[in-house]
Design an enzyme around this catalytic site. Structure first.
Site, PDB file in Angstrom:
ATOM      1  N   ASP A  79      84.040  34.042  46.579  1.00 29.36           N
ATOM      2  CA  ASP A  79      84.186  34.054  45.400  1.00 29.36           C
ATOM      3  C   ASP A  79      85.342  35.306  45.052  1.00 29.36           C
ATOM      4  O   ASP A  79      85.380  36.234  45.592  1.00 29.36           O
ATOM      5  CB  ASP A  79      83.220  34.528  44.178  1.00 29.36           C
ATOM      6  N   ASP A  85      85.554  44.226  33.125  1.00 31.70           N
ATOM      7  CA  ASP A  85      85.559  43.930  31.689  1.00 31.70           C
ATOM      8  C   ASP A  85      85.836  42.342  31.491  1.00 31.70           C
ATOM      9  O   ASP A  85      85.394  41.786  30.403  1.00 31.70           O
ATOM     10  CB  ASP A  85      86.788  44.642  31.060  1.00 31.70           C
ATOM     11  N   GLU A 108      87.600  41.635  21.996  1.00 34.25           N
ATOM     12  CA  GLU A 108      88.829  42.844  22.100  1.00 34.25           C
ATOM     13  C   GLU A 108      89.520  42.275  23.551  1.00 34.25           C
ATOM     14  O   GLU A 108      91.089  42.399  23.393  1.00 34.25           O
ATOM     15  CB  GLU A 108      88.270  43.992  22.501  1.00 34.25           C
ATOM     16  N   GLU A 109      89.037  41.614  24.250  1.00 36.64           N
ATOM     17  CA  GLU A 109      89.704  40.969  25.326  1.00 36.64           C
ATOM     18  C   GLU A 109      90.565  39.510  25.011  1.00 36.64           C
ATOM     19  O   GLU A 109      91.106  39.323  25.940  1.00 36.64           O
ATOM     20  CB  GLU A 109      88.849  40.759  26.433  1.00 36.64           C
ATOM     21  N   ASP A 131      83.445  44.051  21.505  1.00 32.59           N
ATOM     22  CA  ASP A 131      84.091  44.762  22.802  1.00 32.59           C
ATOM     23  C   ASP A 131      83.195  44.748  24.010  1.00 32.59           C
ATOM     24  O   ASP A 131      82.064  45.331  24.164  1.00 32.59           O
ATOM     25  CB  ASP A 131      84.365  46.158  22.441  1.00 32.59           C
ATOM     26  N   LEU A 133      83.177  45.443  27.064  1.00 31.50           N
ATOM     27  CA  LEU A 133      82.947  46.609  27.978  1.00 31.50           C
ATOM     28  C   LEU A 133      83.974  47.568  27.455  1.00 31.50           C
ATOM     29  O   LEU A 133      85.005  47.932  28.060  1.00 31.50           O
ATOM     30  CB  LEU A 133      83.440  46.061  29.561  1.00 31.50           C
ATOM     31  N   ASP A 134      83.305  48.464  26.638  1.00 34.29           N
ATOM     32  CA  ASP A 134      84.154  49.512  26.188  1.00 34.29           C
ATOM     33  C   ASP A 134      83.957  50.771  27.229  1.00 34.29           C
ATOM     34  O   ASP A 134      82.890  51.218  27.762  1.00 34.29           O
ATOM     35  CB  ASP A 134      83.338  49.874  24.950  1.00 34.29           C
ATOM     36  N   GLU A 290      85.119  47.813  17.385  1.00 36.98           N
ATOM     37  CA  GLU A 290      84.351  49.062  17.641  1.00 36.98           C
ATOM     38  C   GLU A 290      84.104  49.788  16.622  1.00 36.98           C
ATOM     39  O   GLU A 290      82.981  50.220  16.581  1.00 36.98           O
ATOM     40  CB  GLU A 290      85.516  49.779  18.706  1.00 36.98           C
TER      41      GLU A 290
HETATM   42  P1  AHM Z   1      88.578  50.452  25.692  1.00 39.11           P
HETATM   43  O1  AHM Z   1      87.808  49.580  24.849  1.00 39.11           O
HETATM   44  O2  AHM Z   1      89.886  49.572  26.275  1.00 39.11           O
HETATM   45  O3  AHM Z   1      87.704  50.795  26.985  1.00 39.11           O
HETATM   46  O4  AHM Z   1      89.098  51.765  25.066  1.00 39.11           O
HETATM   47  C1  AHM Z   1      88.241  52.133  24.115  1.00 39.11           C
HETATM   48  C2  AHM Z   1      87.817  53.579  24.492  1.00 39.11           C
HETATM   49  C3  AHM Z   1      86.787  54.310  23.862  1.00 39.11           C
HETATM   50  O5  AHM Z   1      85.566  54.029  24.228  1.00 39.11           O
HETATM   51  C4  AHM Z   1      86.969  55.866  23.870  1.00 39.11           C
HETATM   52  O6  AHM Z   1      86.608  56.613  23.019  1.00 39.11           O
HETATM   53  C5  AHM Z   1      88.512  55.772  23.870  1.00 39.11           C
HETATM   54  O7  AHM Z   1      88.921  54.405  24.417  1.00 39.11           O
HETATM   55  C6  AHM Z   1      89.113  56.964  24.978  1.00 39.11           C
HETATM   56  O8  AHM Z   1      90.495  56.730  24.924  1.00 39.11           O
HETATM   57  P2  AHM Z   1      91.274  58.050  25.391  1.00 39.11           P
HETATM   58  O9  AHM Z   1      91.212  58.007  26.986  1.00 39.11           O
HETATM   59  O10 AHM Z   1      92.719  58.085  24.799  1.00 39.11           O
HETATM   60  O11 AHM Z   1      90.469  59.409  24.890  1.00 39.11           O
HETATM   61 MG    MG Z   2      86.501  49.759  23.405  1.00 43.16          MG
END
Ligand code: AHM
Ligand code: MG
Length: 347
Positions: A79, A85, A108-109, A131, A133-134, A290
């Protein structure tokens, strides 16, 4: 609300008796308390719980990537190994699509929202924003990440396809919102507008079990959380506030995953900030995926969520699926204090 009977012990009593209450049991009991509930929202929350378990399994394996195959390459089973994400996004969409309880997803993706066809001619009245995978940059170094979700009731005719206006609703219109933190243990925290509860995944039985009932954020604490590396790129009033935080010997905690930073603040108090910078003049974080869902949880726990321009996050009128906003949220007294600094130094 139905009156409590001998057989219908309140969830609080069961919890106090140390009885295991699974997420499924909790949401079904909560549904029974509302005479007009149809079970759709219950089904939707359960689907999110299932997707979270699948993503959790994959997050736990992430450290094995070198053994199982690097991203983009084929693993031992032939695979192609996906970025986590993308995987999380697909799993959440799949779970929501299969159950038929969701009419559409904005993620978000994905650039555009995804309409989901009704199953068995039964149109759903709910849409989900998420979102998946934040904080995904944390994955490669084995640090906590999360999933954020919000649920809205559709505003367009449910017999037709979903429309953008179904997603562009204010945070105050959220029916439910929450997050999953894949940390030292995995915990799902959510609210349907009646307090905030947390469910820790017991890996031995594969169930989310009620572990934190009616979470209340401390009114203030000694923690502040932001990327202080951007100090020189913040507006003057924000710099004055940060000076105040370090002058008062407050402790800086920043994981770089909003879910993780907020989770600590929910339990130990503090303020989380992502102000505008030169790179992100409107802020970096997304209103729909978010700031609104997390702001909803924070407010439900007794906290406050405003922008660095001092508007209440949940009252912002969304103007696009991927709109970015600045944010300051957490313990109510600390958000008020930050507000006072901004008012004083921007005057
Ligand atoms: P992502 O959703 O693309 O992972 O980005 C969001 C994240 C938040 O979880 C976090 O607080 C922030 O981006 C961190 O950003 P930075 O690296 O500018 O501090
Ligand atoms: Mg995020």
């Amino acid at each position: 609300m139905k009156p409590e009977t001998q057989n219908h012990l309140s969830l609080t009593k069961l919890f106090m008796q140390n009885r295991i209450i699974t997420l499924d049991e909790f949401i079904i009991r909560r549904q029974q308390e509302h005479n007009f509930a149809t079970g759709e929202l219950t089904g939707l929350l359960r689907d999110i719980g299932v997707a979270a378990k699948i993503v959790n399994r994959e997050v736990n394996k992430a450290g094995l990537l070198n053994i199982l195959g690097a991203v983009g390459n084929e693993n031992l089973h032939g695979d192609t190994v996906q970025k986590l994400d993308i995987y999380a996004n697909e799993k959440f969409i799949e779970c929501l699509r299969n159950s038929g309880e969701c009419a559409g997803i904005a993620s978000e993706e994905n650039e555009e929202f995804i309409p989901l066809p009704p199953l068995h001619d039964k149109a759903s009245k709910y849409v989900v924003v998420m979102d998946p995978l934040d904080g995904s940059s944390n994955i490669d170094v084995n640090v906590s990440v999360g999933t954020i979700f919000g649920i809205y009731r559709r505003v367009s005719d449910p017999s037709g396809p979903v429309k953008q206006e179904d997603f562009l609703q204010k945070g105050t219109d959220l029916v439910a919102a929450g997050y999953v933190l894949y940390g030292t243990s995995t915990i799902l925290v959510y609210s349907t507008g009646n307090g905030v509860n947390g469910f820790t995944l017991d890996p031995t039985i594969g169930e989310f079990c009620l572990s934190h009932q009616n979470i209340q954020i401390p009114k203030r604490s000694n923690y502040y959380s932001l990327n202080q590396g951007y100090y020189l790129k913040f507006d003057i009033e924000m710099r004055r506030y940060i000076d105040h935080c370090s002058d008062s010997n407050m402790q800086l905690r920043y994981i770089g995953s909003m879910v993780s930073d907020i989770h600590r603040i929910l339990f130990q108090g503090g303020i989380f900030l992502y102000p505008n910078t030169r790179k992100y003049p409107k802020g970096k974080l997304r209103l729909l995926y978010e700031c609104n869902p997390i702001g909803f949880v924070v407010e439900q726990a007794g906290g406050k969520a405003i922008t660095c321009q001092l508007e209440r996050v949940l009252e912002l009128e969304p103007n696009g699926l991927h709109q970015r906003v600045t944010v300051a949220m957490g313990s109510p007294e600390m958000v008020d204090e930050m507000k006072a600094f901004v008012e004083k130094y921007s005057a």
